[in-house]
Design an enzyme around this catalytic site. Structure first.
Site, PDB file in Angstrom:
ATOM      1  N   ALA A  21      51.615  19.566  17.949  1.00 34.50           N
ATOM      2  CA  ALA A  21      51.793  20.462  18.949  1.00 34.50           C
ATOM      3  C   ALA A  21      51.441  21.719  18.704  1.00 34.50           C
ATOM      4  CB  ALA A  21      53.612  20.620  18.792  1.00 34.50           C
ATOM      5  N   SER A  22      51.857  22.839  19.209  1.00 36.14           N
ATOM      6  CA  SER A  22      51.102  24.185  19.102  1.00 36.14           C
ATOM      7  C   SER A  22      51.133  24.761  17.725  1.00 36.14           C
ATOM      8  CB  SER A  22      51.549  24.996  20.441  1.00 36.14           C
ATOM      9  OG  SER A  22      53.033  25.017  20.250  1.00 36.14           O
ATOM     10  N   ILE A  23      52.287  24.655  17.324  1.00 30.73           N
ATOM     11  CA  ILE A  23      52.489  25.305  16.019  1.00 30.73           C
ATOM     12  C   ILE A  23      51.883  24.284  14.905  1.00 30.73           C
ATOM     13  CG2 ILE A  23      54.109  26.090  14.478  1.00 30.73           C
ATOM     14  CD1 ILE A  23      55.523  27.445  16.916  1.00 30.73           C
ATOM     15  N   ALA A  24      52.144  23.155  14.832  1.00 34.13           N
ATOM     16  CA  ALA A  24      52.019  22.305  13.584  1.00 34.13           C
ATOM     17  C   ALA A  24      51.746  20.905  14.115  1.00 34.13           C
ATOM     18  CB  ALA A  24      53.068  22.509  12.657  1.00 34.13           C
ATOM     19  N   LYS A  47      54.793  17.934   7.639  1.00 35.06           N
ATOM     20  CA  LYS A  47      54.652  19.171   8.760  1.00 35.06           C
ATOM     21  C   LYS A  47      53.770  20.196   8.056  1.00 35.06           C
ATOM     22  CE  LYS A  47      57.372  21.676  12.280  1.00 35.06           C
ATOM     23  NZ  LYS A  47      58.813  22.164  12.721  1.00 35.06           N
ATOM     24  N   ASP A  73      66.904  22.628  20.304  1.00 32.33           N
ATOM     25  CA  ASP A  73      65.904  22.037  20.647  1.00 32.33           C
ATOM     26  C   ASP A  73      66.020  20.481  20.732  1.00 32.33           C
ATOM     27  OD1 ASP A  73      63.382  21.830  22.218  1.00 32.33           O
ATOM     28  OD2 ASP A  73      62.017  21.881  20.246  1.00 32.33           O
TER      29      ASP A  73
END
Length: 455
Positions: free
Chosen positions: A148-151, A167, A304
């Site tokens: 994903a965008s962060i990790a 992660k 989330d």
């Protein structure tokens, strides 16, 4: 005319910048202040890239004195990549805040990015843990399970034999987030200052809140602590039907988080649900009741809960995963929020109006009687729909559409709902969809299997 407009734009930029997200600095996961100079070439290049991408469509809208259309904005966000896609997802999941046409259009945004090569992942892990991968892990898959965008996440096995997922935070994430979110903030401030009446939407404030949320997602120490606290909440409440992964602190750091691995399927996997030796509806209600209990019995709630973050294990237990995004509300706020949802269910317009004022943030005194009449007109305009049918999503857009309409009314009265309320709404929408799939016909407010844990 053109010169006056250019002067106005210049003044708007200066004012927006002076009220920005913190263009000069941002805090890292240890609380240390990082100057923008430290972001180096990556942040500068990203700022230049963003400016080139944003300038033509922004100038076009400014000259035409209009807001960007939903399609124009979505296409721009997609062209700019991960951070903007994440912002698009925020819009898509906030029907009470953003206009329905934008909410519908941004349903197409997915937080999926290409995975980094393993050589970079290895370097990040070893630098963060201060030792070779082989000194911590017996096995470490070179192929990412998700990115994903962060990790991105990799499967691994500890030297002690436990199966885990690791992660790993992507390099330069905070610099890119800060650069991107400042650009978004600036663009929105321009529209608020130049276009009439857009200040009531207070979208710039929402951008600040979202920025903080995304920075929090970069804090893996905080996420590990969230896991510890939630697991304690489950233990203290005697809950053995819901699980949260155990964090392994000795194999974790600021940019690496190692957690117990769950083997399960997404809540929305109908094929797996049908083959399972358990009742999918019972698993769903266990997840829902646990989440409701966390609103008053835990210091935060999971914010989330999309289907990828709710795993059904082979024995029917539910695994809550990914605690990077959590929300916090005060008990009195939850009472007001609960009253709002009950008012929708009972079609009690007066209570709806009073609850919206209690939950929302506004600079002006709200005429509750007038607000009540507008809410009543909304329901009458929907041909006096039975709220139970709306909540059961048997009338097209269901609760999503209804909340969009209520959001329009709230904006009319200058009411802005706080971020925690937005997060709650998002989870309600998720559970509404899950119930429609796994327990069709059930009423989230009246079903005997639901416990709201108000006390």
């Amino acid at each position: 005319m053109t010169r006056k407009l250019s002067v106005r734009i210049k003044d708007s930029i200066l004012l927006a910048a002076s009220k920005g997200l913190g263009l000069n600095a941002v805090a890292d996961t240890s609380g240390r202040r990082i100057s923008m100079a430290e972001f180096g070439v990556r942040g500068s290049w990203r700022a230049l890239q963003t400016t080139f991408a944003m300038s033509p469509p922004a100038l076009k809208c400014l000259l035409q004195k209009r807001k960007p259309t939903p399609v124009e904005l979505r296409e721009l966000f997609e062209s700019l990549g991960a951070t903007y896609i994440k912002f698009g997802q925020f819009i898509a999941s906030s029907p009470s805040i953003f206009p329905k046409e934008y909410v519908d259009e941004f349903q197409h945004c997915l937080d999926q990015t290409p995975s980094l090569p393993f050589s970079k992942i290895r370097r990040i892990v070893e630098q963060d843990l201060g030792q070779p991968i082989s000194a911590v892990f017996a096995e470490f898959s070179e192929t990412a399970l998700a990115s994903a965008s962060i990790a991105q996440v990799h499967a691994a096995k500890l030297l002690s034999g436990e199966d885990v997922v690791v992660k790993v935070q992507k390099p330069g994430v905070q610099a890119i987030l800060t650069t991107d979110m400042n650009a978004v903030y600036l663009l929105i401030r321009l529209f608020e200052l130049i276009m009439p009446n857009t200040d009531k939407d207070a979208v710039a404030g929402l951008v600040e809140e979202m920025y903080q949320s995304m920075i929090d997602e970069c804090d893996f120490f905080k996420e590990a602590e969230n896991l510890r606290v939630f697991r304690k909440f489950l233990s203290d409440s005697g809950n053995d039907v819901v699980l949260a992964p155990k964090p392994y602190h000795s194999a974790s750091g600021g940019k690496v988080l190692t957690m117990e691995r769950f083997y399960g399927v997404a809540l929305t996997n109908e094929v797996a649900m049908a083959k399972g030796a358990f009742d999918p509806a019972s698993s769903l209600f266990n997840a829902l009741n646990t989440w409701f209990a966390s609103l008053t019995q835990c210091s935060f709630f999971h914010a989330d809960l999309h289907s990828g973050n709710l795993l059904i294990l082979a024995d029917g237990r539910v695994g809550f995963i990914d605690f990077g995004m959590v929300g916090r509300i005060q008990p009195e706020a939850w009472q007001a929020i609960f009253s709002l949802f009950m008012a929708i269910s009972e079609e009690n317009y007066q209570l709806m109006a009073e609850s919206m004022v209690s939950v929302g943030i506004t600079r002006d005194k709200v005429d509750v009687e007038s607000l009540t009449l507008d809410i009543q007109k909304l329901f009458e305009g929907l041909n006096a729909l039975d709220p139970q049918k709306v909540l059961e999503n048997r009338t097209g857009d269901g609760i999503n559409s209804l909340l969009s309409e209520l959001g329009e009314i709230a904006r009319k009265y200058g009411i802005r709902f706080p971020r925690a309320f937005t997060m709650l709404l998002k989870q309600f929408l998720y559970f509404d969809r899950y119930m429609d799939l796994l327990a069709p016909g059930a009423d989230i407010f009246r079903d005997d299997r639901v416990d709201f844990y108000l006390n």
